[in-house]
Design a protein around this motif. Sequence first.
Motif, PDB file in Angstrom:
ATOM      1  N   GLY A  60      -5.129   8.528 -10.416  1.00  0.00           N
ATOM      2  CA  GLY A  60      -5.369   9.419 -11.575  1.00  0.00           C
ATOM      3  C   GLY A  60      -5.983   8.630 -12.721  1.00  0.00           C
ATOM      4  O   GLY A  60      -6.536   8.653 -13.361  1.00  0.00           O
ATOM      5  N   ALA A  61      -6.537   7.134 -12.030  1.00  0.00           N
ATOM      6  CA  ALA A  61      -7.865   6.368 -12.315  1.00  0.00           C
ATOM      7  C   ALA A  61      -8.747   6.740 -13.256  1.00  0.00           C
ATOM      8  O   ALA A  61      -8.939   6.896 -14.506  1.00  0.00           O
TER       9      ALA A  61
ATOM     10  N   ARG B 184      -0.554   1.513 -10.337  1.00  0.00           N
ATOM     11  CA  ARG B 184       0.466   1.448  -8.817  1.00  0.00           C
ATOM     12  C   ARG B 184       0.705   2.533  -8.013  1.00  0.00           C
ATOM     13  O   ARG B 184       1.176   2.662  -7.197  1.00  0.00           O
ATOM     14  N   MET B 185      -0.808   3.113  -8.435  1.00  0.00           N
ATOM     15  CA  MET B 185       0.130   4.667  -6.814  1.00  0.00           C
ATOM     16  C   MET B 185      -1.289   4.319  -5.668  1.00  0.00           C
ATOM     17  O   MET B 185      -2.157   2.847  -5.965  1.00  0.00           O
TER      18      MET B 185
ATOM     19  N   VAL C 182      -6.217   3.318   3.188  1.00  0.00           N
ATOM     20  CA  VAL C 182      -5.410   3.559   2.398  1.00  0.00           C
ATOM     21  C   VAL C 182      -4.312   2.570   1.528  1.00  0.00           C
ATOM     22  O   VAL C 182      -5.006   1.038   2.503  1.00  0.00           O
ATOM     23  N   ASN C 183      -4.770   2.201   0.216  1.00  0.00           N
ATOM     24  CA  ASN C 183      -4.209   0.894  -0.365  1.00  0.00           C
ATOM     25  C   ASN C 183      -2.648   1.398  -1.141  1.00  0.00           C
ATOM     26  O   ASN C 183      -2.205   2.652  -1.972  1.00  0.00           O
ATOM     27  N   LEU C 184      -1.669   0.919  -0.317  1.00  0.00           N
ATOM     28  CA  LEU C 184      -1.090   0.690  -1.440  1.00  0.00           C
ATOM     29  C   LEU C 184       0.032   0.188  -1.460  1.00  0.00           C
ATOM     30  O   LEU C 184       1.118  -0.942  -1.203  1.00  0.00           O
ATOM     31  N   PRO C 185      -0.310  -0.173  -3.095  1.00  0.00           N
ATOM     32  CA  PRO C 185       0.308  -1.466  -4.067  1.00  0.00           C
ATOM     33  C   PRO C 185       2.113  -1.377  -3.618  1.00  0.00           C
ATOM     34  O   PRO C 185       3.085  -0.884  -4.176  1.00  0.00           O
TER      35      PRO C 185
END
Length: 512
Positions: free
Chosen positions: A111-112, A274-275, A316-319
Amino acid sequence: MAQTTTTRAGTQTPVQVEVGTTAPAQTAQPTTTLRDALVLAYNTNPELQGQRANQRANDENVPIAKAAGRPGLNGTASASTSPYDSDSSQVSPTRTGTVGLNLSVPIYTGGAVRNSVRAAETRVDAGLASLRGSEADIFTDAVTAYVDVLRFEAIVRLNQQNAHVLEVNLQATRDRFEVGDLTRTDVAQSEARLALAQSQLRTAEANLIGARENYIRIIGAPPGVLAQPPALPGIPVDVQDAEQIALANNPNLEAAQKQRDATRFDVNSAKASRMPQVSVGVGTNYYNYLGSLSSQARSVTGLSPDGVSTTLGAQVNLPIFQGGRPAAQVRQAQAREASAIETVTLTERGVIAQVRSAYASYQSALRVIESSRIAVDANKLSLEGVRAENSVGTRTILDILNAEQELLNSQVNYVTAERDAYVAGFSLLAAMGRAEANDLNLDGGPLYDPGLNYKRVKNRWSDWGSDPEPQAVGTRTNQTPAQTPDVSTTALDPVLQRNDATRPVDINRKKP
């Protein structure tokens, strides 16, 4: 100019009020109307032009925000040589050249991008409202400068007339002193009052020069001969109506509200950090060993001297942990939203105070105009009576001088009240959001439409688009002549005319 007053029934009754007290004289010089001045300021004022440029820069934030969600394409090229490698063999190539093309497509950003775009679009709306407010401010400054010139021209004329009257009175007083009809004290009083009048005239002339130079600063050209300003349209019947209109239409309040709305999207954009972030990519590379692969090596290794490779993948980048940065950014955005909310309240307070103050000033100035008009007429009769009574010995020279000064003061008050009424009325319209180019029916060419630039750039994709080199639009004033206090081309309002201005005292009268 026709002003309006409000009756208890709520209707508007026209009251003729000559703001500025000057009317164009019969002269060869062209007459400048208030509309002419506003059109010139609208088209050439550098402050307004700068605000328009700032809004065009603000428009670009929308395609900048959209770019983060669009595909990215980049090319790579490299060449390398290996003059020495302990692990190499005789069949290993020593030179390599590659050319590649990579395409990356964001799939999900939490959503950024969506919230950044909405925030940018909302700030464009806020900028449009701010630009409307800037227009109203420039027009208010222009109207103030216009009527200030009219006011000070009238005051200079009044002071010139007063000084001339006192010169005549002084000569008459000296003549009567010579024949023994008056004392040296009477002569001294006349001399002192003339000296005071001359100093007041010099001050009025300096104020007129300042008003004319300020007119040039705001409008961009010398004032010349100014016509009477037109009647102000749409003055509300009471202050409550004015408040409601202002709260619904004031551009500065609307801009503050839009900025508040934009900060809400900023909070959501900060939360998106954070997503997970998902993207897909495809790349292709052409490689060439640049002649460093011998035929023996090709036969042994099966390598070709050049080739093409293609890759396709997803990322996929998962913080998981970022040291507290996302939470700090969210709290920061929330604090800015809180600040924007308070700014709306602060702006609303200012709008209400401005409306009430301008409305009160306008109504007060209308009453002062009527009172000053009565005072001017009464002081004319008083001066006439004092002169007559002096001729029979019941009034002194000092009484005449005092009557002259009171007449001048009432005339200046009348002129100032007319100016104050017009400025207060226009300021009221500005606070109500009714002092912009569309409201004033300016017809000096096409009106500037800031929405056209936004429509032009909001969906641009090209990396190579640019606008022409910026050029100055606002006019410079360094070639305008320095202003003088000359008022030979203006005429006084008939209300201020003094028919007895140069009537001398009867020096043949003997003391009783």
